[in-house]
Design a protein around this motif. Structure first.
Motif, short mmCIF file in Angstrom:
data_model
loop_
_atom_site.label_atom_id
_atom_site.label_comp_id
_atom_site.label_asym_id
_atom_site.label_seq_id
_atom_site.Cartn_x
_atom_site.Cartn_y
_atom_site.Cartn_z
N PRO A 12 0.99 -1.08 -0.08
CA PRO A 12 0.14 0.05 0.21
C PRO A 12 0.80 1.17 -0.13
N ASP A 63 -1.33 -4.10 -4.79
CA ASP A 63 -2.26 -2.90 -4.31
C ASP A 63 -2.25 -1.55 -5.26
N THR A 90 -3.10 2.82 -5.18
CA THR A 90 -3.83 3.53 -4.40
C THR A 90 -4.64 4.63 -5.28
N HIS A 133 -6.79 1.26 -2.54
CA HIS A 133 -6.77 2.02 -1.21
C HIS A 133 -7.07 3.59 -1.73
#
Length: 333
Positions: free
Chosen positions: A156, A225, A227, A291
């Motif tokens: 992340p 991940d 973002t 995220h």
């Protein structure tokens, strides 16, 4: 008599190519590096449809997606040489030509939304930048939107410190190079067609791109991940070889301009929805975790990347920064 016959035959041969040219459609090769099922890909196909319709078949548009004709490192030179007539590269690709001013558009947190971007590109900023291309034998026709960048990696990325030591693929913009360095990562310039394999094999740890490109290029399958940062904007400039464009019959050029104007409205109108749909599809796949930045996280990113604005003066020049600042009502320092 023999001399007269030979002269007549030579004249006929000399006229033959012109006759064939008059009968044959004018072929425009339109090369780009993304998939058909993206805003740019759909825009190119819409332009093909409209151009062939409005010219009544006088023009044939051959669309070459996914770097099938040229990679993004090669295509602008191919356009200048006349090997291809039309492209839609990201605006960061013009710096190697000596037109670094386009990189001002890559400044982080510059456009607050798509409407702000669209207004700037239709106004003074967009027109001024296109004038810079004329000396390079390139004519700018339109700006196409592809929305805002997200970032991805195998962990992340929520705070600037999370980028520390990671290798990030960038398209070539020195502005992007700068803001990634400011958060402690190591930028790597790489052709778009090579990104998936580089992510898959760990040659780079992450990248930035729009949701539609993450989906259609399957980057999300090899990144744990993502973002949804929307920290910078991705835009394309539809360009054409100036000599080729000027050599078209005026009526044909006018019909192509009409087709491009309509294809541009179409592309820019679908870009936001395409990215939203792509994001939903990525989430649905379950192959990566999305995220979202909190207000505090976003502020930390903005503060970490802010020195890019002062650095940019030496890269792109004060004139374009003043134009952008006035158009967008933003501070450059």
């Amino acid at each position: 008599m023999r001399k007269l016959l030979l002269a007549a035959a030579a004249a006929a041969l000399a006229l033959a190519p012109a006759a064939v040219q008059a009968q044959s459609p004018i072929v425009i090769k339109f090369s780009h590096v993304v998939a058909n099922d993206t805003p740019k890909g759909k825009g190119a196909l819409k332009f093909k449809e409209l151009a062939e319709k409005y010219t009544d078949g006088k023009v044939k548009i051959e669309v070459y997606p996914n770097s099938s004709l040229y990679k993004d490192k090669e295509e602008i030179e191919a356009l200048q040489l006349g090997s291809v007539q039309m492209l839609a590269p990201s605006t960061a690709k013009f710096a190697p030509l000596g037109v670094k001013e386009f990189e001002a558009l890559d400044l982080p947190w510059l456009f607050k939304d798509d409407a702000t971007y669209s207004s700037a590109m239709k106004g003074t900023v967009g027109k001024w930048l296109f004038q810079k291309l004329e000396a390079k034998g390139i004519t700018g026709l339109a700006y196409w939107d592809n929305g805002f960048h997200m970032v991805s990696s195998s962990r992340p990325l929520m705070k600037p410190a999370d980028f520390q030591g990671l290798k990030f693929r960038i398209s070539g913009s020195k502005i992007a190079d700068q803001y990634f360095r400011l958060v402690g990562s190591i930028p790597q310039i790489m052709a778009f067609s090579e990104v998936y394999q580089a992510l898959q094999t760990g040659v780079v740890d992450g990248c930035e791109n729009t949701a539609s490109n993450y989906l259609t290029q399957k980057f999300f399958e090899v990144q744990k991940d993502i973002t949804v940062s929307y920290h910078a904007h991705l835009q394309y400039a539809v360009i054409v070889n100036s000599k080729f464009w000027a050599g078209l019959p005026p009526d044909v050029r006018g019909q192509l301009e009409k087709a491009m104007a309509e294809a541009t409205d179409y592309t820019n109108s679908i870009a936001r929805q395409e990215n939203e749909d792509a994001l939903a599809e990525i989430k649905k796949s379950g192959k990566t975790t999305l995220h979202y930045l909190s207000d505090a996280d976003r502020k930390a990113w903005q503060e970490a990347m802010q020195p890019t604005y002062k650095w940019a003066k030496g890269r792109v020049g004060q004139e374009v920064l003043d134009l952008v600042a006035k158009e967008l009502d933003v501070k450059m320092n």
